[in-house]
Structures are given as structure tokens and as C-alpha cells.
Design a protein around this motif. Structure first.
Motif, short mmCIF file in Angstrom:
data_model
loop_
_atom_site.label_atom_id
_atom_site.label_comp_id
_atom_site.label_asym_id
_atom_site.label_seq_id
_atom_site.Cartn_x
_atom_site.Cartn_y
_atom_site.Cartn_z
N UNK A 153 0.82 -1.21 0.00
CA UNK A 153 0.00 0.00 0.00
C UNK A 153 0.85 1.26 0.00
N UNK A 154 0.24 2.34 -0.47
CA UNK A 154 0.88 3.66 -0.48
C UNK A 154 0.41 4.41 0.77
N UNK A 155 1.34 4.87 1.60
CA UNK A 155 0.92 5.48 2.87
C UNK A 155 -0.02 6.68 2.73
N UNK A 156 0.20 7.51 1.71
CA UNK A 156 -0.69 8.65 1.53
C UNK A 156 -0.60 9.16 0.11
N UNK A 157 -1.70 9.72 -0.37
CA UNK A 157 -1.71 10.33 -1.69
C UNK A 157 -2.90 11.28 -1.77
N UNK A 158 -2.70 12.40 -2.46
CA UNK A 158 -3.77 13.39 -2.63
C UNK A 158 -4.23 13.41 -4.08
N UNK A 159 -5.52 13.62 -4.26
CA UNK A 159 -6.13 13.61 -5.59
C UNK A 159 -7.05 14.82 -5.73
N UNK A 160 -6.92 15.53 -6.85
CA UNK A 160 -7.86 16.61 -7.17
C UNK A 160 -8.95 16.01 -8.04
N UNK A 161 -10.15 15.97 -7.54
CA UNK A 161 -11.26 15.31 -8.21
C UNK A 161 -12.02 16.33 -9.07
N UNK A 162 -12.15 16.01 -10.34
CA UNK A 162 -12.72 16.96 -11.30
C UNK A 162 -14.21 16.77 -11.55
#
Length: 226
Positions: A153-162
Motif C-alpha cells: 500500500x501507499x501510505x498517503x496520496x492526494x487527488x484533485x477530483x474533477x
């Protein structure tokens, strides 16, 4: 407000240092407007040593207009299998599964905290690092049997949702499962299994999980790998 309340609640439910981590799975989606509070709760749990919190993103909200960037059909299959074991054909988000057994619909901090405490008493010394110092895990001996699972798993990630229900929002996700694989079947006898190195930036956990008619059942052991 929900995040503040859940943070205070979880702060009061730290498990004994000797207890194995409790595994909490969250089935979630970037396209689900009800999911952000649950995603925040998972992030709070991800900071704790006594819990292995895993976020599994599903794809059945993609039709609304935003394809979840972390979703995998295999995670929907896993969620449906949990539902089938519980006698249901319905899946939903957000959906917590604690210890492979108990389920919480929606972002209910109180219910989730109570289940984490409940499962603290069920975990034992089923999984441990191999004694030779290699990147391997020893399981058993145990009365339980099932499969040994590697979650990367990836500990953290941010996504801008369009688009979709969360359009325009910047969302941060925690312990996002990128691969979920069975290391081997396990009959409960003592066995040592090698674990491949993860790619840079990723973390891993090994789970020992019983099967119920071939479907996921109680998680009887869990080990976070450095």
C-alpha cells in the motif's frame, strides 16, 4: 466535526502494547460523497501502531463521471465476498470490515472504535518476523488455517477530483492498497514465507486469514513490515 469527534474517540481506545494489530479495511471510492468522513477516520487509524488500516478503492461509482484512480475490480470482488459471508448480496460505500468479521456501514466512529477494541482480544502471535533476519514472515503453529496475504500500500496520496459527487475537492487518502496477493495457502503448521521488496514509497503488511467456503473470514494474525 466528525473528524474531531472520531480523533477524540480513537485516542481513548489505544490497545495494549502487547496486542497484535487489528486489521481495518475500508471499501471506499473517490466518487462517493459519503466517503470523505470515513476516509478521514481511516487516516486517523493509519497513524496508530496497534491497527493496520487499509483503504481498498472500488470502481462501481465510476459511472457517475469520475473514474477512481486507485480502484481495482479485485477489491469489489473481495467486498462482495465479505457481503456473501454475512448473508447479503448488497455492497455499499463507505464500508468498514474489522478483523475480517465485523462490518460497519457508513462513517460511524463509535461503532468502529468499539469493534477495534473487541478484536484486540482476538489477535495472537500467529505471524512474526523470520528469525534469520531476512525479509520473510513465519506463520504458526496455529489451530487456524487459510491463506497468507501480502498487502502492498501507499501510505498517503492526494487527488484533485474533477467530476462526480466530490467534484472540485482535493482529497487525501491513506494506506491505499495497490496490490493484494496470496503468498500461499496455509494449513496452520509453522511455515516461513519470503516477501518481495516493495517499490520505493510503498509499505507492506502480511495477513493470516481464515476462509469461509472459500471466501474471506476472520483475520487471525497481522504483521506490518518495515
Amino acid at each position: 466535526m466528525r473528524a474531531v469527534l472520531s480523533a477524540a474517540l480513537f485516542a481513548c481506545t489505544t490497545l495494549p502494547a502487547a496486542a497484535d494489530p487489528v486489521v481495518v479495511e475500508l471499501f471506499t471510492s473517490q466518487g462517493c460523497s459519503a466517503c470523505p468522513p470515513a476516509d478521514e477516520m481511516l487516516g486517523e487509524l493509519a497513524d496508530r501502531d496497534d491497527v493496520i488500516a487499509l483503504s481498498l478503492h472500488v470502481d462501481y461509482w465510476d459511472w457517475i463521471g469520475w473514474a477512481d484512480t486507485f480502484a481495482e475490480p479485485a477489491y469489489v470482488d473481495r467486498q462482495r465476498a465479505y457481503a456473501a459471508v454475512a448473508g447479503s448480496s448488497v455492497v455499499y460505500t463507505p464500508h468498514f470490515v474489522v478483523g475480517g468479521v465485523d462490518q460497519v456501514a457508513g462513517p460511524s466512529g463509535m461503532a468502529l472504535a468499539e469493534l477495534v477494541m473487541k478484536h484486540a482480544d482476538r489477535t495472537g502471535d500467529v505471524l512474526r518476523p523470520a528469525s534469520d533476519g531476512t525479509r520473510a514472515v513465519t506463520a504458526g503453529p496455529s489451530d487456524a488455517s487459510g491463506v497468507l496475504i501480502l498487502a502492498t500500500y501507499r501510505p498517503t496520496s492526494s487527488v484533485h477530483i474533477l467530476r462526480g459527487e466530490n467534484a472540485g475537492h482535493d482529497m487525501t487518502y491513506h494506506n491505499i492498497v495497490e496490490s493484494w496477493s496470496v503468498l500461499q495457502e496455509w494449513d496452520g503448521s509453522e511455515t516461513t514465507v519470503s516477501v518481495p521488496e516493495p517499490e520505493d514509497g510503498l509499505a507492506q503488511a502480511v495477513l493470516a486469514q481464515e476462509l469461509v467456503d472459500g471466501k474471506p473470514g476472520p483475520i487471525v494474525g497481522a504483521l506490518r513490515l518495515d
